[in-house]
Design a protein around this motif. Sequence first.
Motif, PDB file in Angstrom:
ATOM      1  N   PRO A 144     -30.048  12.976  -5.583  1.00 11.77           N
ATOM      2  CA  PRO A 144     -31.323  12.230  -5.619  1.00 11.77           C
ATOM      3  C   PRO A 144     -31.494  11.315  -6.826  1.00 11.77           C
ATOM      4  O   PRO A 144     -32.053  10.213  -6.694  1.00 11.77           O
ATOM      5  CB  PRO A 144     -32.373  13.352  -5.623  1.00 11.77           C
ATOM      6  CG  PRO A 144     -31.712  14.494  -4.943  1.00 11.77           C
ATOM      7  CD  PRO A 144     -30.275  14.405  -5.358  1.00 11.77           C
ATOM      8  N   VAL A 145     -31.032  11.732  -7.988  1.00  9.55           N
ATOM      9  CA  VAL A 145     -31.169  10.898  -9.191  1.00  9.55           C
ATOM     10  C   VAL A 145     -30.406   9.590  -9.023  1.00  9.55           C
ATOM     11  O   VAL A 145     -30.897   8.502  -9.378  1.00  9.55           O
ATOM     12  CB  VAL A 145     -30.654  11.663 -10.427  1.00  9.55           C
ATOM     13  CG1 VAL A 145     -30.680  10.766 -11.657  1.00  9.55           C
ATOM     14  CG2 VAL A 145     -31.498  12.905 -10.672  1.00  9.55           C
ATOM     15  N   TYR A 146     -29.205   9.679  -8.467  1.00  3.25           N
ATOM     16  CA  TYR A 146     -28.383   8.488  -8.291  1.00  3.25           C
ATOM     17  C   TYR A 146     -28.924   7.595  -7.175  1.00  3.25           C
ATOM     18  O   TYR A 146     -28.806   6.359  -7.251  1.00  3.25           O
ATOM     19  CB  TYR A 146     -26.937   8.895  -8.009  1.00  3.25           C
ATOM     20  CG  TYR A 146     -26.310   9.667  -9.141  1.00  3.25           C
ATOM     21  CD1 TYR A 146     -25.942   9.028 -10.321  1.00  3.25           C
ATOM     22  CD2 TYR A 146     -26.112  11.037  -9.052  1.00  3.25           C
ATOM     23  CE1 TYR A 146     -25.373   9.727 -11.374  1.00  3.25           C
ATOM     24  CE2 TYR A 146     -25.551  11.751 -10.097  1.00  3.25           C
ATOM     25  CZ  TYR A 146     -25.186  11.095 -11.261  1.00  3.25           C
ATOM     26  OH  TYR A 146     -24.640  11.803 -12.298  1.00  3.25           O
ATOM     27  N   ILE A 147     -29.505   8.195  -6.148  1.00  2.00           N
ATOM     28  CA  ILE A 147     -30.110   7.391  -5.080  1.00  2.00           C
ATOM     29  C   ILE A 147     -31.245   6.534  -5.643  1.00  2.00           C
ATOM     30  O   ILE A 147     -31.339   5.333  -5.367  1.00  2.00           O
ATOM     31  CB  ILE A 147     -30.641   8.298  -3.947  1.00  2.00           C
ATOM     32  CG1 ILE A 147     -29.483   8.960  -3.205  1.00  2.00           C
ATOM     33  CG2 ILE A 147     -31.492   7.491  -2.966  1.00  2.00           C
ATOM     34  CD1 ILE A 147     -29.936   9.923  -2.112  1.00  2.00           C
ATOM     35  N   ARG A 148     -32.101   7.159  -6.437  1.00  2.00           N
ATOM     36  CA  ARG A 148     -33.245   6.417  -6.983  1.00  2.00           C
ATOM     37  C   ARG A 148     -32.782   5.286  -7.897  1.00  2.00           C
ATOM     38  O   ARG A 148     -33.304   4.164  -7.821  1.00  2.00           O
ATOM     39  CB  ARG A 148     -34.170   7.377  -7.729  1.00  2.00           C
ATOM     40  CG  ARG A 148     -35.326   6.683  -8.422  1.00  2.00           C
ATOM     41  CD  ARG A 148     -36.367   7.661  -8.921  1.00  2.00           C
ATOM     42  NE  ARG A 148     -37.122   8.212  -7.805  1.00  2.00           N
ATOM     43  CZ  ARG A 148     -38.125   7.584  -7.206  1.00  2.00           C
ATOM     44  NH1 ARG A 148     -38.478   6.361  -7.592  1.00  2.00           N
ATOM     45  NH2 ARG A 148     -38.778   8.142  -6.222  1.00  2.00           N
ATOM     46  N   LEU A 149     -31.829   5.567  -8.776  1.00  2.00           N
ATOM     47  CA  LEU A 149     -31.352   4.527  -9.688  1.00  2.00           C
ATOM     48  C   LEU A 149     -30.656   3.407  -8.916  1.00  2.00           C
ATOM     49  O   LEU A 149     -30.857   2.221  -9.216  1.00  2.00           O
ATOM     50  CB  LEU A 149     -30.400   5.122 -10.724  1.00  2.00           C
ATOM     51  CG  LEU A 149     -29.802   4.128 -11.730  1.00  2.00           C
ATOM     52  CD1 LEU A 149     -30.897   3.441 -12.526  1.00  2.00           C
ATOM     53  CD2 LEU A 149     -28.835   4.834 -12.677  1.00  2.00           C
ATOM     54  N   ALA A 150     -29.832   3.764  -7.929  1.00  2.00           N
ATOM     55  CA  ALA A 150     -29.123   2.745  -7.146  1.00  2.00           C
ATOM     56  C   ALA A 150     -30.107   1.859  -6.390  1.00  2.00           C
ATOM     57  O   ALA A 150     -29.932   0.636  -6.306  1.00  2.00           O
ATOM     58  CB  ALA A 150     -28.160   3.411  -6.169  1.00  2.00           C
ATOM     59  N   ARG A 151     -31.139   2.456  -5.850  1.00  3.27           N
ATOM     60  CA  ARG A 151     -32.143   1.690  -5.125  1.00  3.27           C
ATOM     61  C   ARG A 151     -32.871   0.723  -6.056  1.00  3.27           C
ATOM     62  O   ARG A 151     -33.084  -0.445  -5.731  1.00  3.27           O
ATOM     63  CB  ARG A 151     -33.124   2.652  -4.462  1.00  3.27           C
ATOM     64  CG  ARG A 151     -34.177   1.989  -3.595  1.00  3.27           C
ATOM     65  CD  ARG A 151     -35.514   2.055  -4.280  1.00  3.27           C
ATOM     66  NE  ARG A 151     -36.598   1.642  -3.395  1.00  3.27           N
ATOM     67  CZ  ARG A 151     -37.842   1.486  -3.779  1.00  3.27           C
ATOM     68  NH1 ARG A 151     -38.185   1.740  -5.042  1.00  3.27           N
ATOM     69  NH2 ARG A 151     -38.777   1.087  -2.926  1.00  3.27           N
ATOM     70  N   THR A 152     -33.251   1.212  -7.250  1.00  5.02           N
ATOM     71  CA  THR A 152     -33.954   0.369  -8.222  1.00  5.02           C
ATOM     72  C   THR A 152     -33.078  -0.791  -8.681  1.00  5.02           C
ATOM     73  O   THR A 152     -33.538  -1.949  -8.730  1.00  5.02           O
ATOM     74  CB  THR A 152     -34.384   1.206  -9.439  1.00  5.02           C
ATOM     75  OG1 THR A 152     -35.232   2.275  -9.004  1.00  5.02           O
ATOM     76  CG2 THR A 152     -35.119   0.353 -10.448  1.00  5.02           C
ATOM     77  N   GLN A 153     -31.828  -0.495  -8.995  1.00  7.49           N
ATOM     78  CA  GLN A 153     -30.925  -1.544  -9.460  1.00  7.49           C
ATOM     79  C   GLN A 153     -30.625  -2.560  -8.359  1.00  7.49           C
ATOM     80  O   GLN A 153     -30.495  -3.751  -8.624  1.00  7.49           O
ATOM     81  CB  GLN A 153     -29.618  -0.921  -9.963  1.00  7.49           C
ATOM     82  CG  GLN A 153     -29.762  -0.136 -11.254  1.00  7.49           C
ATOM     83  CD  GLN A 153     -30.176  -1.037 -12.398  1.00  7.49           C
ATOM     84  OE1 GLN A 153     -31.292  -1.001 -12.883  1.00  7.49           O
ATOM     85  NE2 GLN A 153     -29.263  -1.873 -12.838  1.00  7.49           N
ATOM     86  N   THR A 154     -30.518  -2.076  -7.126  1.00  3.80           N
ATOM     87  CA  THR A 154     -30.256  -2.987  -6.016  1.00  3.80           C
ATOM     88  C   THR A 154     -31.404  -3.972  -5.832  1.00  3.80           C
ATOM     89  O   THR A 154     -31.195  -5.180  -5.657  1.00  3.80           O
ATOM     90  CB  THR A 154     -30.038  -2.192  -4.715  1.00  3.80           C
ATOM     91  OG1 THR A 154     -28.897  -1.343  -4.862  1.00  3.80           O
ATOM     92  CG2 THR A 154     -29.812  -3.128  -3.535  1.00  3.80           C
ATOM     93  N   ARG A 155     -32.622  -3.459  -5.878  1.00  2.00           N
ATOM     94  CA  ARG A 155     -33.792  -4.329  -5.697  1.00  2.00           C
ATOM     95  C   ARG A 155     -33.938  -5.311  -6.856  1.00  2.00           C
ATOM     96  O   ARG A 155     -34.498  -6.401  -6.694  1.00  2.00           O
ATOM     97  CB  ARG A 155     -35.053  -3.469  -5.561  1.00  2.00           C
ATOM     98  CG  ARG A 155     -35.072  -2.660  -4.274  1.00  2.00           C
ATOM     99  CD  ARG A 155     -36.296  -1.767  -4.224  1.00  2.00           C
ATOM    100  NE  ARG A 155     -37.526  -2.524  -4.087  1.00  2.00           N
ATOM    101  CZ  ARG A 155     -38.055  -2.913  -2.922  1.00  2.00           C
ATOM    102  NH1 ARG A 155     -37.435  -2.607  -1.788  1.00  2.00           N
ATOM    103  NH2 ARG A 155     -39.187  -3.584  -2.882  1.00  2.00           N
TER     104      ARG A 155
END
Length: 269
Positions: A144-155
């Motif tokens: 979950p931590v990596y999902i949130r960071l990846a989503r934020t960085q992608t946006r």
Amino acid sequence: MTARRVGLSVAVAFLAFIALAAIFPDLLATHDPLRTDVRAALQAPGGEHLFGTDQSGRDVFSRVVHGAGRSVGIGLLATALAVGIGLALGSLSGVAPRSVDALTMRATDILLAFPEFLIALIVVAVLGPGSVNVAIAVTIAAVPVYIRLARTQTRTLRIAEHVEAARILGVGPVRTFTRHVMPGVLGSLSVLATIGIGSSILAAAGLSFLGLGPSEPAPEWGLMLSGGRNVLGRAWWISVFPGLAITLTVISATVVGRALRARAEGRRA
């Protein structure tokens, strides 16, 4: 040289030693980690046995050295899998329709509401004990931590100037995403993963301590820590040295990870 630089140098040196022990344990080990000798049981640390012996007469130092490969290996594997899954799901969520993105983030928020170790404990309790299941459990807990960071960085990166320039030049959306967005997201996840390795090692050791990881006579730090708790009063070395290995490895990984994150953010480490 500042105290922080000294600490970073010590952390890197210790991690290099642990890597050597994990890859080439026979270069450092002084005895066979599985060989038992009842006559030498519970010997205190000394010349012949640097870290003493356990209840079966096995050399604790050799078991700690050989345990590095298993303990660190589980942590590295779990972190690598978590980064890969988090990169895929988080990046896709960042470019997905609003409903899909909201659903993914709500599921991620629910998982983030619970401590990682509790999630790993529940997963391994369902799957059963064993090294593979521990790695799976720690992976699921860390994702979950990596999902949130990846989503934020992608946006963030999808509206960056160099990405917009690629679109203007006629680069296709898929190629733009894979060549200009994904590498930046992966770079951010890699920095976070350096810190996450320590957490994964600690979680895996905790599960092994509870008897949910590798089984005897396998040398594994959490299992060794558990094996010496009943004789801690008269043979402290059985648990203390594996515990020190876990503690110093986690601290060293955290120090290096924080230094990398500070450099990535343009701050002084």
